[in-house]
Enzyme design. Structure first.
Site, PDB file in Angstrom:
ATOM      1  CG  HIS A   1      -9.229  -2.883   8.234  1.00  0.00           C
ATOM      2  ND1 HIS A   1     -10.356  -2.288   7.726  1.00  0.00           N
ATOM      3  CD2 HIS A   1      -8.725  -2.017   9.146  1.00  0.00           C
ATOM      4  CE1 HIS A   1     -10.548  -1.117   8.316  1.00  0.00           C
ATOM      5  NE2 HIS A   1      -9.562  -0.930   9.177  1.00  0.00           N
TER       6      HIS A   1
ATOM      7  NE  ARG B   1     -11.421  -1.380  12.056  1.00  0.00           N
ATOM      8  CZ  ARG B   1     -11.518  -1.149  13.348  1.00  0.00           C
ATOM      9  NH1 ARG B   1     -12.313  -1.907  14.112  1.00  0.00           N
ATOM     10  NH2 ARG B   1     -10.836  -0.162  13.907  1.00  0.00           N
TER      11      ARG B   1
ATOM     12  CD  GLU C   1      -6.968   3.006  13.354  1.00  0.00           C
ATOM     13  OE1 GLU C   1      -5.763   3.168  13.654  1.00  0.00           O
ATOM     14  OE2 GLU C   1      -7.442   3.318  12.248  1.00  0.00           O
TER      15      GLU C   1
ATOM     16  CG  HIS D   1      -6.498  -1.369  12.459  1.00  0.00           C
ATOM     17  ND1 HIS D   1      -7.837  -1.668  12.335  1.00  0.00           N
ATOM     18  CD2 HIS D   1      -5.952  -2.395  13.159  1.00  0.00           C
ATOM     19  CE1 HIS D   1      -8.085  -2.829  12.929  1.00  0.00           C
ATOM     20  NE2 HIS D   1      -6.964  -3.279  13.436  1.00  0.00           N
TER      21      HIS D   1
END
Length: 253
Positions: free
Chosen positions: A9, A60, A86, A181
């Protein structure tokens, strides 16, 4: 040949503050939005129009995926799943990286960030960002919601989604974009490239830099490590990721 594109991201609000983020849901900065759009334009210029997109449920990554797809000029479907989230950074979430480095030392800091099997201290139950109170995870058994994770834990939760959702798209001949992520992508790269634990310590994935993998019929990379669409910029950005924590202590290279 199968084509897989990996994209971390764009810069998030907590990336810009050098904070451990993990499962805390923060949005992109304006620079992160620009990175997402630039990534989409780079894919279009390279003739890599995604036909299937997979991302996490965190804002994100989801917004990066949407902005990149729009900029690429494609209407590829976007699937979201928590298994691409993440790594959960436990009690480190929300803390400034240089403070953790100062408090625990360089060796432990690097192990928590980059080793395979060492997890940070767990986050307290019902603490800030407890996923048990997030409607996006309401259907998940509580035991599936982490309070901390090692990269090994991330790998264990990610690979079922890889095999069940991403692999079928690749075998169907679709160009697949995975927007995720730092650590979920590190886990995936480690799986693809069969990285050893020492190699993982030096694997840093920069924000907003598309990484192309061409895979054979067995989904083995034709080039180990893949190829960034902008190799020089990606190398510089990866070095910056490696320096996180030291920047605010005045010890960068």
């Amino acid at each position: 040949m199968r084509t897989l594109i990996l994209l971390r991201h764009g810069e998030s609000a907590w990336n810009s503050k050098n904070l451990f983020t993990g499962w805390i849901d923060v949005d992109l900065t304006s620079h992160g939005e620009d990175q997402a759009r630039d990534s989409g334009r780079s894919l279009r210029a390279a003739g890599l129009l995604p036909q299937s997109v997979h991302t996490s449920v965190l804002t994100r990554a989801a917004r990066t995926a949407a902005l990149a797809v729009e900029a690429a000029g494609t209407d590829a479907p976007i699937a979201r799943h928590w298994r691409l989230n993440e790594r959960h950074y436990g009690a480190l979430q929300g803390r400034e990286k240089s403070e953790i480095l100062r408090e625990f030392g360089a060796k432990r800091f690097r192990q928590w960030r980059r080793s395979y099997d060492l997890a940070p201290p767990p986050a307290p139950v019902d603490g800030t960002g407890d996923a048990a109170h997030d409607a996006r995870y309401a259907d998940l058994p509580r035991e599936l919601l982490p309070r901390t994770e090692s990269l090994a834990d991330v790998t264990a939760r990610l690979l079922p989604y890889w095999h069940d959702a991403v692999v079928p798209d690749l075998r169907a001949g679709r160009t697949v974009l995975v927007v995720a992520h730092s650590n979920s992508l590190r886990a995936l790269v480690a799986h693809l490239d069969r990285l050893g634990r020492e190699e993982l310590l030096d694997l840093n994935i920069p924000t907003g830099m598309p990484l192309r993998y061409d895979l054979d019929e067995d989904l083995v990379p034709l080039v180990r490590g893949g190829r960034y669409l902008d190799p020089r910029a990606a190398a510089e950005a990866a070095a910056d990721v490696a320096d996180q924590g030291r920047r605010r202590l005045g010890t960068t290279r």
